[in-house]
Scaffold this motif. Structure first.
Motif, PDB file in Angstrom:
ATOM      1  N   PRO A  44       1.250  -1.109  -0.243  1.00 58.77           N
ATOM      2  CA  PRO A  44      -0.411   0.221   0.300  1.00 58.77           C
ATOM      3  C   PRO A  44       0.689   1.465   0.338  1.00 58.77           C
ATOM      4  O   PRO A  44       2.369   0.649   0.013  1.00 58.77           O
ATOM      5  CB  PRO A  44      -0.419  -0.478   1.089  1.00 58.77           C
ATOM      6  N   GLN A  45       0.099   2.312  -0.293  1.00 63.60           N
ATOM      7  CA  GLN A  45       0.970   3.865   0.096  1.00 63.60           C
ATOM      8  C   GLN A  45       0.615   3.648   1.532  1.00 63.60           C
ATOM      9  O   GLN A  45       0.106   4.254   1.936  1.00 63.60           O
ATOM     10  CB  GLN A  45      -0.108   4.985  -1.348  1.00 63.60           C
ATOM     11  N   HIS A  46       2.063   4.829   1.564  1.00 64.25           N
ATOM     12  CA  HIS A  46       1.955   5.646   2.835  1.00 64.25           C
ATOM     13  C   HIS A  46       1.744   6.930   2.675  1.00 64.25           C
ATOM     14  O   HIS A  46       2.742   7.641   2.404  1.00 64.25           O
ATOM     15  CB  HIS A  46       3.438   5.076   3.767  1.00 64.25           C
ATOM     16  N   PHE A  47       1.356   7.518   3.597  1.00 60.08           N
ATOM     17  CA  PHE A  47       0.684   9.420   3.259  1.00 60.08           C
ATOM     18  C   PHE A  47       1.831   9.406   4.472  1.00 60.08           C
ATOM     19  O   PHE A  47       1.319   9.772   5.846  1.00 60.08           O
ATOM     20  CB  PHE A  47      -0.573   9.721   3.318  1.00 60.08           C
ATOM     21  N   GLY A  48       1.531  11.275   3.847  1.00 58.66           N
ATOM     22  CA  GLY A  48       2.328  12.764   4.804  1.00 58.66           C
ATOM     23  C   GLY A  48       1.194  12.614   5.015  1.00 58.66           C
ATOM     24  O   GLY A  48      -0.420  12.361   5.254  1.00 58.66           O
ATOM     25  N   ASP A  49       0.827  14.146   5.761  1.00 59.16           N
ATOM     26  CA  ASP A  49      -0.058  14.482   6.921  1.00 59.16           C
ATOM     27  C   ASP A  49      -0.740  15.716   5.921  1.00 59.16           C
ATOM     28  O   ASP A  49      -1.526  16.117   5.972  1.00 59.16           O
ATOM     29  CB  ASP A  49       0.564  15.699   8.125  1.00 59.16           C
ATOM     30  N   GLY A  50      -0.286  15.909   5.046  1.00 59.21           N
ATOM     31  CA  GLY A  50      -0.629  16.581   4.141  1.00 59.21           C
ATOM     32  C   GLY A  50       0.054  18.761   4.143  1.00 59.21           C
ATOM     33  O   GLY A  50       0.236  18.258   5.388  1.00 59.21           O
TER      34      GLY A  50
END
Lengths: 113, 114
Positions: A101-107
């Protein structure tokens, strides 16, 4: 745990400015992605990169460019910011293996005035 | 091109009840991967559950389970015993076999009511 760090949580810039959004991941992931998130539109892919100095256009690349000089860092560049680029920008990374899966930053909440 | 559709922009559920979020997708691929992501009000997107298309068994992670219907191209998320911390935006996502392209739905905003 994978850590994806975006340099700013909130950013305010003016129309016509050149804007840099930085993203760093610490897990040696090959793939990195930039999305923008707008209400009712979900996440739309701007650019992705599967290796250093490699990049591919996503669904909405117009007005943006990217840079990946090092494996851990993927930068999004707004060459001449416009008000319609006001949005939430999300960076993500993933291993090149197909089931990861992808891992995301906080934006980054970017406002262009 | 792949598309992912979430037809429920907003949903609510009473605490401790069960809720199902729907997702459909369109693809000509035979092998692919499906995910549900959760984005709480603090905004970081986190993975809830994943499903490999070649597996017939539905994935389960504690209170979260999926109903994967490959022929119907449907991938719904069931949340059992809903908790206040489940309040979030939920995104369904499709990943190509190569692993370098993701497609997201427009999201479902779920509110758990005390």
């Amino acid at each position: 745990d994978v850590k994806v760090t975006q340099s700013s949580r909130y950013l305010v810039k003016r129309t016509g400015e050149k804007v840099f959004l930085e993203c760093v991941q610490d897990m040696d992931h090959e793939n990195m992605f930039w999305y923008r998130q707008d209400p009712g539109l979900g996440l739309r892919l701007i650019y992705f990169s599967y290796d250093v100095k490699m990049k591919e256009k996503g669904d909405i690349p117009e007005g943006y460019s990217v840079s990946r000089e090092k494996k851990e860092r993927f930068s999004l560049i707004l060459e001449s910011a416009s008000t319609n680029q006001t949005s939430m920008y999300l960076c993500a990374s993933s291993l090149i293996s197909s089931n990861q899966p992808q891992h995301f930053g906080d934006g980054t909440r970017l406002s262009i005035l | 091109a792949q598309t992912v559709t979430q037809s429920q922009p907003e949903m609510s559920v009473q605490e401790a009840e069960t809720v199902t979020l729907s997702c459909t997708y369109d693809t000509s691929e035979n092998n692919y991967y499906l995910f549900w992501y959760k984005q709480p009000p603090s905004r970081q997107m986190i993975l809830v559950i994943r499903q490999e298309a070649y597996k017939q068994q539905n994935a389960t992670e504690n209170r979260f389970s999926v109903n994967f219907q490959k022929a119907a191209k449907s991938f719904s998320l069931k949340i059992s015993d809903s908790q206040l911390g489940d309040t979030a935006m939920y995104f369904c996502a499709f990943m190509t076999p190569t692993g370098n392209q993701f497609y997201f739905g427009t999201g479902t905003s779920l509110t758990v009511i005390p």
